[in-house]
Design a protein around this motif. Sequence first.
Motif, short mmCIF file in Angstrom:
data_model
loop_
_atom_site.label_atom_id
_atom_site.label_comp_id
_atom_site.label_asym_id
_atom_site.label_seq_id
_atom_site.Cartn_x
_atom_site.Cartn_y
_atom_site.Cartn_z
N HIS A 25 0.84 -1.21 0.00
CA HIS A 25 0.00 0.00 0.00
C HIS A 25 0.87 1.25 0.00
O HIS A 25 0.58 2.24 -0.69
CB HIS A 25 -0.91 0.00 1.22
CG HIS A 25 -2.12 -0.88 1.07
ND1 HIS A 25 -3.08 -0.67 0.10
CD2 HIS A 25 -2.53 -1.97 1.76
CE1 HIS A 25 -4.03 -1.59 0.18
NE2 HIS A 25 -3.72 -2.41 1.19
N SER A 26 1.95 1.23 0.78
CA SER A 26 2.85 2.39 0.86
C SER A 26 3.52 2.65 -0.48
O SER A 26 3.67 3.81 -0.90
CB SER A 26 3.90 2.17 1.94
OG SER A 26 3.30 1.98 3.19
N LEU A 27 3.93 1.57 -1.16
CA LEU A 27 4.55 1.72 -2.48
C LEU A 27 3.56 2.31 -3.49
O LEU A 27 3.92 3.18 -4.28
CB LEU A 27 5.06 0.36 -2.97
CG LEU A 27 6.36 -0.14 -2.31
CD1 LEU A 27 6.57 -1.62 -2.62
CD2 LEU A 27 7.56 0.67 -2.78
N LYS A 28 2.33 1.82 -3.43
CA LYS A 28 1.32 2.32 -4.37
C LYS A 28 1.00 3.79 -4.12
O LYS A 28 0.61 4.52 -5.04
CB LYS A 28 0.06 1.46 -4.30
CG LYS A 28 0.22 0.10 -4.96
CD LYS A 28 -1.07 -0.70 -4.96
CE LYS A 28 -0.89 -2.02 -5.70
NZ LYS A 28 -2.11 -2.86 -5.69
N ALA A 29 1.18 4.22 -2.87
CA ALA A 29 0.94 5.63 -2.55
C ALA A 29 2.01 6.52 -3.17
O ALA A 29 1.80 7.72 -3.38
CB ALA A 29 0.89 5.81 -1.03
N LEU A 30 3.19 5.93 -3.45
CA LEU A 30 4.31 6.71 -4.00
C LEU A 30 4.37 6.67 -5.52
O LEU A 30 5.08 7.46 -6.14
CB LEU A 30 5.64 6.18 -3.45
CG LEU A 30 5.89 6.30 -1.95
CD1 LEU A 30 7.16 5.53 -1.57
CD2 LEU A 30 6.04 7.77 -1.56
N GLU A 31 3.62 5.74 -6.14
CA GLU A 31 3.88 5.44 -7.54
C GLU A 31 3.42 6.52 -8.51
O GLU A 31 3.78 6.47 -9.69
CB GLU A 31 3.27 4.09 -7.92
CG GLU A 31 1.78 4.02 -7.86
CD GLU A 31 1.24 2.62 -8.15
OE1 GLU A 31 0.05 2.52 -8.47
OE2 GLU A 31 1.99 1.64 -8.06
N ASN A 32 2.64 7.49 -8.04
CA ASN A 32 2.19 8.54 -8.95
C ASN A 32 3.18 9.70 -9.08
O ASN A 32 2.98 10.60 -9.88
CB ASN A 32 0.82 9.08 -8.51
CG ASN A 32 -0.28 8.07 -8.75
OD1 ASN A 32 -0.25 7.32 -9.72
ND2 ASN A 32 -1.25 8.02 -7.85
#
Length: 955
Positions: A25-32
């Motif tokens: 979830h943390s990685l997906k929060a950074l991917e944008n």
Amino acid sequence: MSDLETISHYLAQSVVAATARSSEHSLKALENQDGFALMLLHIVASTNLPASTRLAGALFFKNFIKRKWVNENGDHILSENDVELVKKEILPLMIKLPGNLQAQVGESISIIADSDFPDKWTNLLEEFVNQLSLDDMVTNKGVLTVAHSIFKRWRPLFRSDELFLEIKMVLDKFAGPYMQLLKTVDENITANENNEAKLNILFDVLLVLVKLCYDLNCQDIPEFFEDNMQTCMSIMHKYLAYHNPLLENANEDDEASSLVKVKSSIAELVQLYTSRYEDVFGPMVGQFIETTWNLLVSLTPQAKYDILVSKCLSFMTAVARIPRYFDLFNNESAMNNITEQIILPNVTLRDSDNELFEDDPIEYIRRDLEGSDSDTRRRACTDFLKELKEKNESLSTNVVLSHINNFFEKYRADPSVNWKYKDLSVYLYTALAINGNVTSSGVGSTNIMLDVVQFFTKEIIPDLTGPVPHPILRVDAIKYIYTFRNQLTKNQLMEILPVMASFLQDENYVVYSYAAVTIERILSIRESNTSPKFIFTKDDLNNSSQLLLDNLFSLIMKQNSTPEKLAENEFLMKAVHRILLTSEDSIKPYAANILKQLIEIITIIAKNPSNPRFTHYTFESLSVVIKFNHDNLASIIEAIMPIFLNILADDIQEFMPYVFQIIAYCVEQLPSNMGIPEAIAQLYQPLLSPTVWDLKGCVPAVTRLLKDIIKHDPSAYPNLIPVLGIFQRLIASKAYDTHGFELLEYIITYIPLSKLQDYLKQIAVLLLQRLQGSRTEKYVKKFIVFLGVLSNKFDSDFVVRFIDEVQPELFKQVWTNFVIVTLPNIGNLLDRKIAFIGALNTVTAENIYTGSYSMLLVPTLDVILKTTVSESLVDSKTDYIDMDASEEITTFGSSFSRLITIAEKPYDPLPQVDVIQGVKMYLKNAFSKLHPVLLNQVTQGLSEEGRRALSSLST
């Protein structure tokens, strides 16, 4: 902590079970953020980080590219700067990586190329060619592997000008360097015949070169390869016959060597050339037949040769298919040699098969039942024998049957020792008896020289009802029923079902699984291939369904050591679903208990979704229980919603499409005077969250639920702007615009017009902008159907006002350029009915044919007349959906998995009007309303074909 360090930290945590979900979830929060993709690549390339972190980075990068490289319209989601930087760095970076990382990044390149190559990645081929080397074989292997991953997508594609232009472009730049490298690798192998290390990497490169040769020739034989056929195929023949002890590990039984893999790929390539290009390849076929025969008779039964034997047999099958080569096999001596030297050694049960039966039973079943044994010796032998039998049924049947009779004699002499002979006999008899292809419905026809029912009575029944020397013979007997179920009468099958049911209590995993499969297939037999009716009904299961279900649930829960183990055997859950489906409402007395068990199973497997098919049939089974228990809908909703809400809260994306479909179905079944239960009502606002609509596999299910909420409770969304925002999002998407129209139809139909008035112009603008811009044929058709919905819902000139509100006189342009042109091309009967009747309502309104749009009346009537009256349409009005022919669920992913049991019925604003006769009735009515003078003018204005159709309509 820098962004790079932060991402590395989360990747390291993602491989630890306790922190895996939160770190993802943390990685997906950074991917944008800009540069995220490039940072991932740099982490994968960093030799200072642990191997596990780098591998996690490579896997996340691959999945990130899958999700975020392009949207459903094929446009880049990342910034153009990020896109160009990734393309610039990814290939040189991949080449330097170790094998496990190289594979993941190579797949990522393939995903990017799938959307961008060749038009948006014009320099990729030059990069491939520039990276190739005549001496660095490690780099060559990496580059060629990526090239193969891109070019292999041509193999299943239909021929088209666009495809051939792409292949030609690749050949122009790649074929020359490819052939040079193939000759260099051949020369290096000859020069290094005693150097094991060099041979291994050279054969790794040769393997990819052979695969690429197939890719480049898969659609048609290019002129380049035709000109270089002698050179290319002589090298292929050399390595099909090649032998070098350095490349073979005598102590290895299971893992194929690089040399064996090369030979397997060459056999596959030669099969392509023989099947497709025999007119130019013919002079070389003979030497390949001889070499292949020598291979087949020399290879040992070890598993490491399985794929090679299979590919060689497939080549021989292709040879037998060609009349002038079949003479090689068309005599008793040749047929005996084939049977004794090739077929019998390769279909005889091996110790390794027996070990698989005992140690990995689910794999044994899948190989046998699912076609995952397409590369097994038995399957390839069966295909070869089938081809020989089709050419000369009498010869092949008599020769093989004589061997079968000998094996039965050996078996009867000492069953406990010689039980494998009976297994072999039953297998061969089955292969001989089947004519044509075996479909999901079973065997359509059988060999007229064999009596499958007599064989069943004599050889199969004893192994069903009595003791057997080995459980594999029991499985053979069950599989015989599975195979020839269509050749048995319902009475015979009724006698067999209790025997199958008793095997559900057998201790052997394969026996009870095969029994479940066979029960499921027997209950799936239809009255005919085209009939929706099954020969078994709920009355046939009245006294047995509960016991069958109890036994199946017991077997499923028996494997409850882990969520993965419980979900391992989808065949059991598929049988549960079929029994429930056949039982229909007769399950009511024990429905609550079934519901409880299904919820328990869903709760367990939700902890780690692992088997998509088991999951699918679990939710299908739950759907059946709900479908036939509407009386207890309130208590069912109360029972299922807690686990469903947990699934949504925990973001278990694999289950979410199923959850939304079932909730939607429950809303559809609510009485009109009953409010939506609070457990469902609490989803009103979360449903509008963009994150829900980002999940591609959820879009159809969430659309359905949102529509149903609007229908059942039009006041659910006092503020319509967020709902219309969802419509705007969907309508802009080429992939989901159909769902946008569906949502809009429900909004227009069920929300009071007074609430929509302020938004109608903007809705029209959005629809017309897409019509003017990136429209597709599908979009235009759905747009016209939507106009039909408007016309049928409101007064007859509403459509005119709806469009002209955007721009005066625009209606004429839209109607002329799109509606009249597209009406004849609407093939779906329901859509056609809505569009045609809507168009008739619109153009026959008095203010149309007496006003400024009167010129639209005749061409509209003309096209509807010609399309409706001249075509002979078959009424396809039925709820029947053939589940056996529906797409198999094999992976969790972005595609939508529809629950067939509770499939949504399409919206019909005119349910009282027949899809076939309704349009004709409206046409007659439209002409009858016209004033005689106007009728004469209209008739004169019709085309000759239109006048003939009108005359036909009047009779």
